[in-house]
Design an enzyme around this catalytic site. Sequence first.
Site, short mmCIF file in Angstrom:
data_model
loop_
_atom_site.label_atom_id
_atom_site.label_comp_id
_atom_site.label_asym_id
_atom_site.label_seq_id
_atom_site.Cartn_x
_atom_site.Cartn_y
_atom_site.Cartn_z
N SER A 142 20.27 3.58 5.81
CA SER A 142 20.54 1.91 6.11
C SER A 142 19.71 1.46 7.08
O SER A 142 19.42 2.27 7.78
CB SER A 142 22.02 1.69 6.07
OG SER A 142 22.13 0.08 6.20
N TYR A 156 29.98 3.25 10.21
CA TYR A 156 28.87 3.14 9.14
C TYR A 156 27.50 3.49 9.66
O TYR A 156 26.71 4.41 9.23
CB TYR A 156 28.95 1.85 8.46
CG TYR A 156 27.79 1.79 7.25
CD1 TYR A 156 28.03 2.41 5.98
CD2 TYR A 156 26.72 0.76 7.41
CE1 TYR A 156 27.21 2.25 5.05
CE2 TYR A 156 25.90 0.79 6.32
CZ TYR A 156 26.10 1.45 5.15
OH TYR A 156 25.39 1.26 4.10
P1 NAD Z 1 27.89 -0.40 -4.40
O1 NAD Z 1 29.06 -0.53 -4.01
O2 NAD Z 1 27.67 -0.84 -5.84
O3 NAD Z 1 27.56 1.18 -4.79
C1 NAD Z 1 28.22 2.21 -4.20
C2 NAD Z 1 28.40 3.48 -4.88
O4 NAD Z 1 28.95 4.46 -4.29
C3 NAD Z 1 29.54 3.03 -5.92
O5 NAD Z 1 29.06 3.70 -7.31
C4 NAD Z 1 30.74 3.74 -5.63
O6 NAD Z 1 31.61 4.23 -6.78
C5 NAD Z 1 30.11 4.92 -5.06
N1 NAD Z 1 31.12 5.53 -4.09
C6 NAD Z 1 31.71 4.99 -2.89
N2 NAD Z 1 32.50 6.04 -2.55
C7 NAD Z 1 32.53 7.15 -3.14
C8 NAD Z 1 33.18 8.28 -3.22
N3 NAD Z 1 34.18 8.62 -1.99
N4 NAD Z 1 32.92 9.17 -4.21
C9 NAD Z 1 31.97 8.98 -5.07
N5 NAD Z 1 31.47 7.78 -5.00
C10 NAD Z 1 31.68 6.76 -4.21
O7 NAD Z 1 26.86 -0.41 -3.35
P2 NAD Z 1 25.32 -0.18 -3.06
O8 NAD Z 1 24.80 -1.48 -2.33
O9 NAD Z 1 24.63 -0.09 -4.59
O10 NAD Z 1 25.30 1.26 -2.36
C11 NAD Z 1 24.53 2.35 -2.73
C12 NAD Z 1 24.26 3.13 -1.37
O11 NAD Z 1 23.19 2.07 -0.56
C13 NAD Z 1 25.18 3.02 -0.39
O12 NAD Z 1 25.06 4.63 0.25
C14 NAD Z 1 25.07 2.05 0.67
O13 NAD Z 1 25.86 2.41 1.96
C15 NAD Z 1 23.64 2.02 0.66
N6 NAD Z 1 23.26 0.66 1.26
C16 NAD Z 1 23.44 -0.62 0.64
C17 NAD Z 1 23.21 -1.78 1.38
C18 NAD Z 1 23.28 -3.16 0.62
O14 NAD Z 1 23.09 -4.10 1.36
N7 NAD Z 1 23.97 -3.20 -0.42
C19 NAD Z 1 22.22 -1.71 2.37
C20 NAD Z 1 21.84 -0.40 2.77
C21 NAD Z 1 22.15 0.59 2.41
#
Ligand code: NAD
Length: 250
Positions: A142, A156
């Site tokens: 991130s 985080y």
């Molecule tokens: P999201 O919440 O839609 O997706 C997160 C995914 O991780 C989901 O499929 C969820 O079910 C899964 N997950 C969470 N905990 C879990 C566990 N214990 N076991 C198995 N699966 C699990 O959000 P997203 O934004 O698509 O997140 C994807 C990645 O991107 C993450 O690592 C997040 O930290 C990162 N990220 C997101 C953003 C943002 O602004 N959305 C920014 C930077 C990084």
Amino acid sequence: MRLEGKSIIITGASSGIGAAAARIFAEEGASLVLSARRAALLEQLAAELRSAGAQALTLAGDVRQEDVAKRLVGLAEAEFGGLDGAFNNAGTVGDMGPVVDMSAETWSYVQDINLKAGFFGAKYQIPAMQRRGGGSIVFTSSFVGHTIGLPGMVAYASAKAGLVGMTQVLAAEHGGEGIRVNSLLPGGTRTEMAGDDPGTHAFVRNLHALKRMAEPEEIARAALFLLSDEASFVTGAAMLADGGNSICKT
Ligand code: NAD
């Protein structure tokens, strides 16, 4: 067809960036092993991909369980004959708050999902890629913890920064075997994680030079690049796809 013939694991595939990646990787010819905790959502996505002619299997599980990482690799090898790529993407922000109020349980929960799961993934993915003669691993890190310190996100940020360190070590350890390892650092992205509070969205949008948040597909396309042979000389990188939030001071 930039992933034609490649077998790829995606974690966190039930929503957001992971689900967008599944659709894009399938269009690009990949055979997919999809994982997350919500079995019904995963199976619905896999059915959609299969009906469009792709190969997609699911294995529901929690990335905090070492056995899930092992079984995902086993499934890719048994059904697709090997493993070429892994998008270790599952993540959670956890309960946010100042460090003085944070419980050890919250700290560990966030580390386990965002960082320890990356270790579990690599532990089983690397031997499979050695058997295959090479591969590409991508961790979703991130911008938080790398280019910006956002109050309330100590667990985080620490976990996501840890992935960048893990990436560098694994890239150095296994580059000679044709295994590339990179971190992808998205900016604010419109997914379930970002919620739907208009005030929060306005704040996050304004952090970015582009003055908007990313669509999940825009981040998935960066992951596609890192997993494809187009990134054949890219390893050990912390690749920003951050809409310019790292350089934006206005
Ligand atoms: P999201 O919440 O839609 O997706 C997160 C995914 O991780 C989901 O499929 C969820 O079910 C899964 N997950 C969470 N905990 C879990 C566990 N214990 N076991 C198995 N699966 C699990 O959000 P997203 O934004 O698509 O997140 C994807 C990645 O991107 C993450 O690592 C997040 O930290 C990162 N990220 C997101 C953003 C943002 O602004 N959305 C920014 C930077 C990084």
